[in-house]
Design a protein around this motif. Structure first.
Motif, short mmCIF file in Angstrom:
data_model
loop_
_atom_site.label_atom_id
_atom_site.label_comp_id
_atom_site.label_asym_id
_atom_site.label_seq_id
_atom_site.Cartn_x
_atom_site.Cartn_y
_atom_site.Cartn_z
N LEU A 60 39.06 48.24 30.69
CA LEU A 60 39.92 48.96 29.75
C LEU A 60 41.23 49.40 30.39
CD1 LEU A 60 37.22 51.11 27.94
CD2 LEU A 60 38.79 49.54 26.79
N LEU A 61 41.15 49.90 31.63
CA LEU A 61 42.35 50.42 32.29
C LEU A 61 42.90 49.46 33.33
CD1 LEU A 61 41.52 54.24 32.71
CD2 LEU A 61 43.04 53.16 31.05
N ALA A 62 42.35 48.25 33.41
CA ALA A 62 42.78 47.27 34.41
C ALA A 62 42.86 47.91 35.80
CB ALA A 62 44.12 46.65 34.01
N VAL A 63 41.76 48.52 36.19
CA VAL A 63 41.72 49.24 37.48
C VAL A 63 41.68 48.20 38.62
CG1 VAL A 63 40.43 50.88 38.92
CG2 VAL A 63 40.48 51.17 36.42
N PRO A 64 42.64 48.24 39.53
CA PRO A 64 42.62 47.27 40.64
C PRO A 64 41.38 47.45 41.53
CG PRO A 64 44.75 48.40 40.51
CD PRO A 64 43.82 49.11 39.59
N THR A 68 38.50 53.10 43.71
CA THR A 68 37.11 53.48 43.49
C THR A 68 37.03 54.31 42.21
OG1 THR A 68 36.72 53.54 45.86
CG2 THR A 68 35.19 54.79 44.51
N VAL A 69 36.02 54.05 41.40
CA VAL A 69 35.79 54.85 40.19
C VAL A 69 34.58 55.74 40.43
CG1 VAL A 69 35.16 54.76 37.74
CG2 VAL A 69 36.75 53.06 38.68
N LEU A 70 34.75 57.04 40.21
CA LEU A 70 33.65 57.99 40.42
C LEU A 70 33.31 58.71 39.12
CD1 LEU A 70 34.99 59.63 43.73
CD2 LEU A 70 33.25 57.83 43.53
N PHE A 71 32.03 58.89 38.88
CA PHE A 71 31.55 59.67 37.73
C PHE A 71 30.97 60.97 38.29
CE2 PHE A 71 31.81 56.66 34.16
CZ PHE A 71 32.06 55.48 34.84
N LEU A 205 35.77 61.99 35.34
CA LEU A 205 36.07 60.66 35.88
C LEU A 205 37.15 60.81 36.95
CD1 LEU A 205 35.04 57.94 34.82
CD2 LEU A 205 37.23 57.73 33.65
N VAL A 206 36.94 60.18 38.09
CA VAL A 206 37.97 60.15 39.14
C VAL A 206 38.22 58.69 39.51
CG1 VAL A 206 38.52 60.79 41.53
CG2 VAL A 206 37.37 62.43 40.05
N ILE A 207 39.48 58.29 39.50
CA ILE A 207 39.86 56.94 39.92
C ILE A 207 40.78 57.13 41.12
CG2 ILE A 207 40.98 54.78 39.22
CD1 ILE A 207 40.45 55.61 36.28
N VAL A 208 40.35 56.68 42.28
CA VAL A 208 41.09 57.01 43.50
C VAL A 208 41.33 55.77 44.36
CG1 VAL A 208 38.90 57.78 44.60
CG2 VAL A 208 41.08 58.50 45.57
N ARG A 209 42.55 55.69 44.90
CA ARG A 209 42.89 54.57 45.78
C ARG A 209 42.03 54.67 47.04
NH1 ARG A 209 48.81 55.00 47.09
NH2 ARG A 209 48.05 55.38 49.20
N GLU A 210 41.38 53.57 47.39
CA GLU A 210 40.36 53.62 48.44
C GLU A 210 40.85 54.21 49.77
OE1 GLU A 210 38.85 49.67 48.79
OE2 GLU A 210 37.45 49.99 47.13
#
Ligand code: PMP
Length: 361
Positions: A60-64, A68-71, A205-210
């Motif tokens: 959905l968000l085209a996450v590269p 990392t996606v965290l719940f 939800l956290v989306i963080v650059r590795e």
């Protein structure tokens, strides 16, 4: 009685199809012969559901792949503290852009862990605009720059992604995530409480650059350490399993609706009709936010005579329009138009507002 149109700022309306599906499988989920709430988060069924939810969100968000996606848990508020804990190295400062109540709270809490500098503020003008990016006072050596992409209370939204150069941009997207396409690669970290556009409260939800995960390097208790959660695929401890499951259903629903590009078009149409009704009311209703900074998600407005507020709330509720009372800090009214609110609901609100103005004008 039928379900009403729910304009709550959060916890907010969820797609009816999602709620019906959750109801249908509440007692027996998949092949489990038990509820999703009753099974282990380390069991095969839950882990498969979790993986699919992450995969759908990534699509959905085209996450590269480098993100990392965290719940996680703790509400977005806990992450006001967790972000500086994890991203600021000892002695480093961080820059905060304050455009309303939520970014102000984020800055205040960050001060426990970091020198949280004010890069720009809309406070003097009553939070009616986004301070011009050319005037932001940014530090090149800052750990990160923090913004709230949408201010849920003040109804102010970024419509452009700021360019912070090599300093990672951190965004609280609690009230506008998944409402429009974003370029994730422009951000270092995105976080969002679930209870507006994702699912029930209890999940963040956290989306963080590795590469940013290395910064915490053993300085942070494990439960607050993003790197520890990443290493455990968000199963470091018991997650909010039902909220995670429901978020997964919302992601499937969003994909079936045509994804975030389709939502963005719908959200723009919804907001346009409501703002047009407010601006065209001859001063009966008023929204004070500068047009270019107006939120498509949260529309605060006042009535020309504040004494009509009680009647407005009572009559709107009777007309099947819920939760229009403004935030206690601001007064007045507020209509939240998240993804699950269809255009039909906004049209019902507009028709009510026009009728109310005719009767009380
Ligand atoms: N940030 C924003 C933009 C919000 O709207 C909210 C809640 N309304 C929060 C943070 C705090 O979220 P929580 O209640 O999940 O801690």
């Amino acid at each position: 009685m039928a379900r009403a149109w729910n304009f709550s700022a959060g916890p907010a309306a969820l797609p009816e199809e999602v709620l019906r599906r959750a109801r249908d499988e509440l007692l027996e989920w998949g092949d489990e012969r038990a509820s999703v709430m009753e099974v282990s988060h380390r069991g095969k069924a839950f882990m498969e559901m979790a993986q699919r939810a992450e995969q759908d969100l990534r699509e959905l968000l085209a996450v590269p792949d480098t993100y990392t996606v965290l719940f996680l848990q703790g509400g977005a508020s806990q992450h006001f503290a967790q972000i500086p804990m994890n991203l600021a190295r000892p002695g480093q400062g961080a820059d905060y852009v304050v455009t309303g109540a939520w970014s102000s709270k984020a800055q205040a809490d960050a001060r426990c862990f970091v020198r949280a500098d004010l890069a720009a503020s809309g406070e003097a003008g009553g939070y009616r605009t986004i301070p011009s990016m050319s005037e932001w006072k940014l530090h090149g050596e800052a750990a990160y720059v923090h913004i709230a992409s949408n201010e849920t209370i003040h109804g102010v939204q970024f419509h452009q992604t700021p360019d912070t150069g090599n300093v990672p941009l951190v965004a609280d997207m609690s009230s506008d995530i998944l409402s429009r396409p974003i370029d994730v690669s422009r951000y270092g970290l995105i976080y969002a409480g679930a209870q507006k556009n994702i699912g029930p409260s209890g999940l963040v939800l956290v989306i963080v650059r590795e590469d940013l995960l290395e910064r915490s390097a053993g300085r942070v208790p494990r439960i607050f350490d993003y790197a520890a959660h990443a290493a455990a695929a968000s199963l470091l401890n018991t997650p909010p399993t039902f909220a995670w499951y429901l978020a997964g259903l919302v992601f499937q629903w969003l994909k079936a609706q045509g994804g975030v590009a389709a939502m963005a078009q719908r959200n723009a149409d919804k907001a346009a009709e409501l703002y047009a009704a407010i601006d065209g009311s001859g001063g009966f209703y008023r929204n004070r936010v500068e047009v270019a900074a107006r939120s498509l998600m949260n529309v605060p407005f006042t009535l020309h005579d504040a004494a009509l507020g009680a009647a407005f709330l009572q009559e709107s509720r009777a007309a099947g329009l819920l939760a229009l009372k403004g935030h206690r800090d601001l007064g007045g009214m507020r209509a939240s138009l998240y993804n699950a609110m269809p255009l039909e609901g906004v049209r019902a609100l507009v028709a009510f507002m026009q009728d109310f103005a005719r009767r009380h004008g």
